[in-house]
Design a protein around this motif. Structure first.
Motif, PDB file in Angstrom:
ATOM      1  N   ASP A 111       0.844  -1.183   0.000  1.00 52.35           N
ATOM      2  CA  ASP A 111       0.000   0.000   0.000  1.00 52.35           C
ATOM      3  C   ASP A 111       0.884   1.239   0.000  1.00 52.35           C
ATOM      4  O   ASP A 111       1.635   1.473   0.944  1.00 52.35           O
ATOM      5  N   GLU A 112       0.799   2.005  -1.091  1.00 49.95           N
ATOM      6  CA  GLU A 112       1.572   3.248  -1.167  1.00 49.95           C
ATOM      7  C   GLU A 112       0.833   4.325  -0.402  1.00 49.95           C
ATOM      8  O   GLU A 112      -0.313   4.656  -0.706  1.00 49.95           O
ATOM      9  N   LEU A 113       1.474   4.865   0.619  1.00 48.47           N
ATOM     10  CA  LEU A 113       0.886   5.890   1.469  1.00 48.47           C
ATOM     11  C   LEU A 113       1.452   7.251   1.053  1.00 48.47           C
ATOM     12  O   LEU A 113       2.126   7.359   0.040  1.00 48.47           O
ATOM     13  N   ASP A 114       1.181   8.257   1.808  1.00 52.33           N
ATOM     14  CA  ASP A 114       1.679   9.592   1.486  1.00 52.33           C
ATOM     15  C   ASP A 114       3.090   9.759   2.046  1.00 52.33           C
ATOM     16  O   ASP A 114       3.286  10.269   3.139  1.00 52.33           O
ATOM     17  N   GLY A 115       4.064   9.262   1.305  1.00 50.00           N
ATOM     18  CA  GLY A 115       5.460   9.388   1.728  1.00 50.00           C
ATOM     19  C   GLY A 115       6.062   8.130   2.300  1.00 50.00           C
ATOM     20  O   GLY A 115       7.217   8.129   2.727  1.00 50.00           O
ATOM     21  N   SER A 116       5.309   7.024   2.330  1.00 54.46           N
ATOM     22  CA  SER A 116       5.845   5.747   2.804  1.00 54.46           C
ATOM     23  C   SER A 116       5.038   4.620   2.170  1.00 54.46           C
ATOM     24  O   SER A 116       4.102   4.861   1.419  1.00 54.46           O
ATOM     25  N   TRP A 117       5.432   3.382   2.481  1.00 54.36           N
ATOM     26  CA  TRP A 117       4.753   2.207   1.951  1.00 54.36           C
ATOM     27  C   TRP A 117       4.497   1.249   3.104  1.00 54.36           C
ATOM     28  O   TRP A 117       5.349   1.081   3.975  1.00 54.36           O
ATOM     29  N   GLU A 118       3.337   0.597   3.073  1.00 58.50           N
ATOM     30  CA  GLU A 118       3.059  -0.482   4.012  1.00 58.50           C
ATOM     31  C   GLU A 118       3.130  -1.798   3.257  1.00 58.50           C
ATOM     32  O   GLU A 118       2.515  -1.956   2.202  1.00 58.50           O
ATOM     33  N   TYR A 119       3.889  -2.736   3.803  1.00 55.45           N
ATOM     34  CA  TYR A 119       3.957  -4.106   3.280  1.00 55.45           C
ATOM     35  C   TYR A 119       3.432  -5.034   4.368  1.00 55.45           C
ATOM     36  O   TYR A 119       3.774  -4.878   5.536  1.00 55.45           O
ATOM     37  N   ARG A 120       2.602  -5.996   3.963  1.00 49.64           N
ATOM     38  CA  ARG A 120       2.103  -6.994   4.911  1.00 49.64           C
ATOM     39  C   ARG A 120       2.498  -8.365   4.397  1.00 49.64           C
ATOM     40  O   ARG A 120       2.374  -8.655   3.212  1.00 49.64           O
ATOM     41  N   PHE A 121       2.998  -9.202   5.309  1.00 52.13           N
ATOM     42  CA  PHE A 121       3.489 -10.524   4.959  1.00 52.13           C
ATOM     43  C   PHE A 121       2.788 -11.583   5.801  1.00 52.13           C
ATOM     44  O   PHE A 121       2.547 -11.392   6.985  1.00 52.13           O
ATOM     45  N   LYS A 122       2.493 -12.720   5.168  1.00 52.03           N
ATOM     46  CA  LYS A 122       1.852 -13.858   5.843  1.00 52.03           C
ATOM     47  C   LYS A 122       2.846 -15.015   5.846  1.00 52.03           C
ATOM     48  O   LYS A 122       3.480 -15.298   4.831  1.00 52.03           O
ATOM     49  N   TYR A 123       2.961 -15.684   7.012  1.00 49.12           N
ATOM     50  CA  TYR A 123       3.901 -16.795   7.137  1.00 49.12           C
ATOM     51  C   TYR A 123       3.238 -17.958   7.867  1.00 49.12           C
ATOM     52  O   TYR A 123       2.170 -17.820   8.468  1.00 49.12           O
ATOM     53  N   ASP A 124       3.871 -19.112   7.821  1.00 46.69           N
ATOM     54  CA  ASP A 124       3.359 -20.326   8.454  1.00 46.69           C
ATOM     55  C   ASP A 124       3.712 -20.299   9.941  1.00 46.69           C
ATOM     56  O   ASP A 124       4.856 -20.543  10.324  1.00 46.69           O
ATOM     57  N   ALA A 125       2.712 -19.993  10.791  1.00 48.69           N
ATOM     58  CA  ALA A 125       2.955 -19.869  12.232  1.00 48.69           C
ATOM     59  C   ALA A 125       3.215 -21.213  12.902  1.00 48.69           C
ATOM     60  O   ALA A 125       3.707 -21.257  14.029  1.00 48.69           O
ATOM     61  N   SER A 126       2.921 -22.315  12.213  1.00 48.32           N
ATOM     62  CA  SER A 126       3.125 -23.629  12.828  1.00 48.32           C
ATOM     63  C   SER A 126       4.603 -23.939  13.049  1.00 48.32           C
ATOM     64  O   SER A 126       4.938 -24.865  13.774  1.00 48.32           O
ATOM     65  N   LYS A 127       5.487 -23.164  12.439  1.00 52.39           N
ATOM     66  CA  LYS A 127       6.925 -23.382  12.626  1.00 52.39           C
ATOM     67  C   LYS A 127       7.420 -22.806  13.952  1.00 52.39           C
ATOM     68  O   LYS A 127       8.584 -22.942  14.292  1.00 52.39           O
TER      69      LYS A 127
END
Length: 195
Positions: A111-127
């Protein structure tokens, strides 16, 4: 040991398979300063320099590394985050990074914000890996601060400098990134699981 502060972006010049191994030849600004047997983090993966040319260096990833990281997805021309190992008399600007990827994650938001970017990541929590709000996380070798931590996903906010000087600007929805969770958090989680 590394800090998660990316020194430069390298470019994959050549990919050569040999059995289960892949040899990556990377062109970079500091390849001519490296030595054989030196450790360099490539997208957060500690690899040993095995050959040098004038403006490039070669590293080898074994099958174990290829299975647990995103290095097997690299193509010729891809950008790679590079960091040389930490000097003991230098400032620790990021956080303590071992160069040992714990697992990969999938990008589920850019998500491009006003002067920054948000990245969201999903991972396997079972590890058994966890993130902590305002804690450290290493994404593709970049030391970042966790926001919006959940059981199996988290967000990070990226400033323009980091966006421009790392390969995050090439990460899109569905792309796979390398994660190294905070070493202190890993020890605490391990101790908590013993009780």
């Amino acid at each position: 040991m590394f800090t998660g502060i990316i020194e430069t972006l390298g470019t994959v010049h050549e990919i050569r398979e040999e059995g289960d191994n892949i040899h990556f030849t990377i062109q970079s600004d500091f390849s001519n300063q490296l030595k054989i047997d030196q450790s360099v983090a490539h997208n957060g993966v500690c690899l040993t320099v095995v050959a040098l040319n004038e403006n490039s260096h070669t590293v080898t990833a074994i099958d174990e590394t290829l299975q647990k990281t995103n290095l097997g997805n690299l193509k010729q021309g891809a950008k790679v985050n590079l960091e040389r190992c930490m000097q003991m008399n230098a400032r620790l600007d990021g956080h303590i990074v071992q160069g040992h990827v714990d697992q990969t994650a999938t990008c589920i938001l850019v998500d491009e914000l006003d002067g920054s970017w948000e990245y969201r990541f999903k991972y396997d929590a079972s590890k058994g890996n966890v993130t902590v709000e305002k804690g450290s996380i290493c994404v593709n070798g970049i030391s970042l601060t966790v926001v919006n931590s959940a059981e199996d996903e988290f967000s990070v906010f990226i400033i323009p400098y980091t966006y421009e000087h790392t390969n995050l600007h090439e990460v899109k929805l569905g792309d796979i990134v390398n994660l190294e969770f905070d070493i202190i958090g890993k020890y605490v989680a391990r101790l908590m699981n013993k009780n």
